[in-house]
Design an enzyme around this catalytic site. Structure first.
Site, short mmCIF file in Angstrom:
data_model
loop_
_atom_site.label_atom_id
_atom_site.label_comp_id
_atom_site.label_asym_id
_atom_site.label_seq_id
_atom_site.Cartn_x
_atom_site.Cartn_y
_atom_site.Cartn_z
N CYS A 56 124.32 64.46 -17.50
CA CYS A 56 125.64 64.27 -18.29
C CYS A 56 126.24 65.64 -18.71
O CYS A 56 126.63 66.52 -17.84
CB CYS A 56 125.31 63.23 -19.55
SG CYS A 56 127.09 62.45 -20.09
N GLU A 87 117.81 58.20 -17.43
CA GLU A 87 116.69 57.74 -18.49
C GLU A 87 117.15 56.53 -19.11
O GLU A 87 116.20 55.70 -19.62
CB GLU A 87 116.59 58.84 -19.58
CG GLU A 87 117.72 59.03 -20.39
CD GLU A 87 118.86 59.97 -19.97
OE1 GLU A 87 118.97 60.15 -18.90
OE2 GLU A 87 119.72 60.14 -20.90
N HIS A 136 123.36 58.70 -16.68
CA HIS A 136 122.00 58.99 -17.44
C HIS A 136 120.69 58.39 -16.56
O HIS A 136 120.53 57.10 -16.82
CB HIS A 136 122.03 58.24 -18.65
CG HIS A 136 123.02 59.17 -19.74
ND1 HIS A 136 122.59 60.18 -20.50
CD2 HIS A 136 124.24 59.02 -19.89
CE1 HIS A 136 123.41 60.91 -21.14
NE2 HIS A 136 124.62 60.01 -20.75
#
Lengths: 253, 209
Positions: B85, B190, B188
């Site tokens: 990001c 994660e 993202h």
């Protein structure tokens, strides 16, 4: 293509999860950890967890609880309740929240949103607005729906988006917990007042209600609580129905 | 501890390090937070997560003395780095968020706000990515897989050859880049379920020729 998010909402009070009707008569619906585990294993799009009494009683967010929850939550997590200072936001993000939802304190200190967006960025800030119909017009209510503010939700949503909120979570108190459908009029005026994503909340009882709000408003996401506590419907089942109706939903892996 | 298993996570105080650290641990690697240039040495992989504004991100990199140190390990020592990001956006030459600010300049390109007035910004949620070339990062991930995005600014690359995937939001934008030892995702990983986990695994196990 960007998908419409379906977001289960979990409401926390004192020791566990609750769900009421019209912001009252709340029933205990179980402990929080197993609920988070189930939603995580079902690979939901996102989760919202709000402490419904923190701001009214006047305590800070429960950071250690959020830390425990975040450790078992691998989907985006929004945390609300009791946030009145920048420091609270910082501690929640540190504890593992991806976004924070702020409601009551913004009526007392709207500058908090401006400061928070310049420090943390809009993408992690959700302005939560609870509204009810009073004398033919919608009005924002604070402190879990108990205190009138005299402000129209579309005016307030615009002000908070202008101050840097990345999303607006709009909840209809009249529809909350009724499972009788979203307040389409309320969601629509709020969607039309801002250019940030809106999350529609309050009233979902079946996938048809969700299709209605998606057809009739430009909401970016749909939140629901009672439907998951009190019926056999699951987020994935609802998404399959909505895909059949032609809405862009993410298929969980 | 096997040094190969250590993944340096760059901490500029602008991101939720908890999510990425948990995801790395979960993959069997050891996340090590780096907030000081001295902690960079000996790390075989680096991840630069980030949220917030470009100007604030660069201010904090300079404040922590990480600018020259990062350029050294990435450009000269060719340590694999993954920007997530804002982390990826900081790899560009110039950003326009919070004033016109120079970036880390690992890649030729600039950062600009979404141009559309008609679509809601920030672009938040799950969007499908179209993979347009063979990629180390996206190995084993089918094109059109959904990833979780949350941003108001986009990366404009001056070099199309580094773009490994795009997403569509009104127009087409860059969702991931790959250039030698430099990797980046606008989304993202994660927070992107199983596909995100596989992408992070691909990065942690990357072997450069």
């Amino acid at each position: 293509m960007l998908k419409t998010r379906l977001i289960p909402t979990l409401l926390w009070k004192d020791i566990g999860l609750v769900k009421g009707v019209n912001f009252g008569n709340s029933r205990r619906v179980g402990p929080v950890h197993p609920a988070i585990k189930v939603y995580n294993s079902r690979d939901v799009d996102e989760l919202i967890l709000c402490d419904v009494v923190a701001s009214t009683i006047g305590y800070e967010p429960n950071y250690s609880l959020i830390k425990e929850i975040a450790a078992e939550c691998f989907v985006p997590l929004t945390v609300g309740g009791g946030i009145s200072k920048l420091e609270h936001i910082e501690k929640l993000l540190e504890a593992g929240a991806d976004k924070v939802a702020i409601n009551t304190s913004l009526f007392l200190d709207p500058e908090l949103m401006s400061k928070a967006s310049s420090q943390f960025g809009s993408q992690c800030l959700v302005a939560s607005i609870d509204a009810r119909l009073i004398d033919g017009g919608w009005e924002c209510m604070r402190n879990s729906g108990q205190v009138s503010t005299g402000i129209a939700p579309e005016v307030w949503a615009k002000e908070l988006a202008d101050r840097g909120s990345g999303e607006i979570l709009i909840t209809s108190i009249d529809k909350d917990g009724t499972m009788g459908g979203y307040d389409l009029g309320l969601i629509d005026v709020v969607c039309n007042s801002v250019n940030v994503p809106v999350i529609a909340s309050g009233g979902a009882g079946n996938s048809g209600h969700m299709a209605d709000v998606l057809k009739n408003t430009s909401t970016s996401a749909i939140a629901a609580a009672s439907i998951f506590h009190f019926t056999e419907l699951t987020p994935n089942g609802i998404k399959q129905d909505l895909i059949k109706d032609g809405f862009p939903m993410r298929v969980s892996l | 501890m096997n040094v190969q298993k250590e993944i340096g996570i760059i901490d500029c105080g602008i991101s939720n390090l908890g999510s990425i650290s948990r995801a790395i641990l979960n993959l069997g690697f050891m996340p090590k937070t780096i907030s000081d240039p001295s902690e960079l040495s000996g790390k075989s992989r680096l991840i630069f997560p980030g949220q917030g504004s470009f100007g604030e991100g660069m201010r904090r990199i300079h404040e922590r003395g990480l600018f020259d140190a990062l350029r050294h390990v990435v450009i000269e020592k060719r340590t694999p780095i993954l920007g997530i990001c804002l982390g990826m956006q900081l790899f560009a030459e110039i950003g326009s968020e919070g004033g016109v600010v120079s970036g880390l300049s690992f890649l030729k390109g600039t950062i600009r706000k979404f141009p559309s007035q008609e679509l809601r910004v920030p672009h938040i949620g799950w969007n499908s990515v179209v993979i347009n070339q063979e990629s180390i990062l996206l190995k084993g991930i089918p094109s059109m897989t959904d990833f979780y995005f949350s941003h108001s600014y986009v990366f404009d690359s001056a070099d199309d050859s580094i773009v490994s995937s795009n997403f569509e939001y009104g127009l087409q934008y860059i969702s991931s880049i790959e250039h030698g030892n430099i990797f980046g995702t606008q989304f993202h990983p994660e927070k992107s379920s199983k596909a995100g986990r596989l992408l992070l695994k691909n990065f942690c196990e990357v072997e450069l020729c």
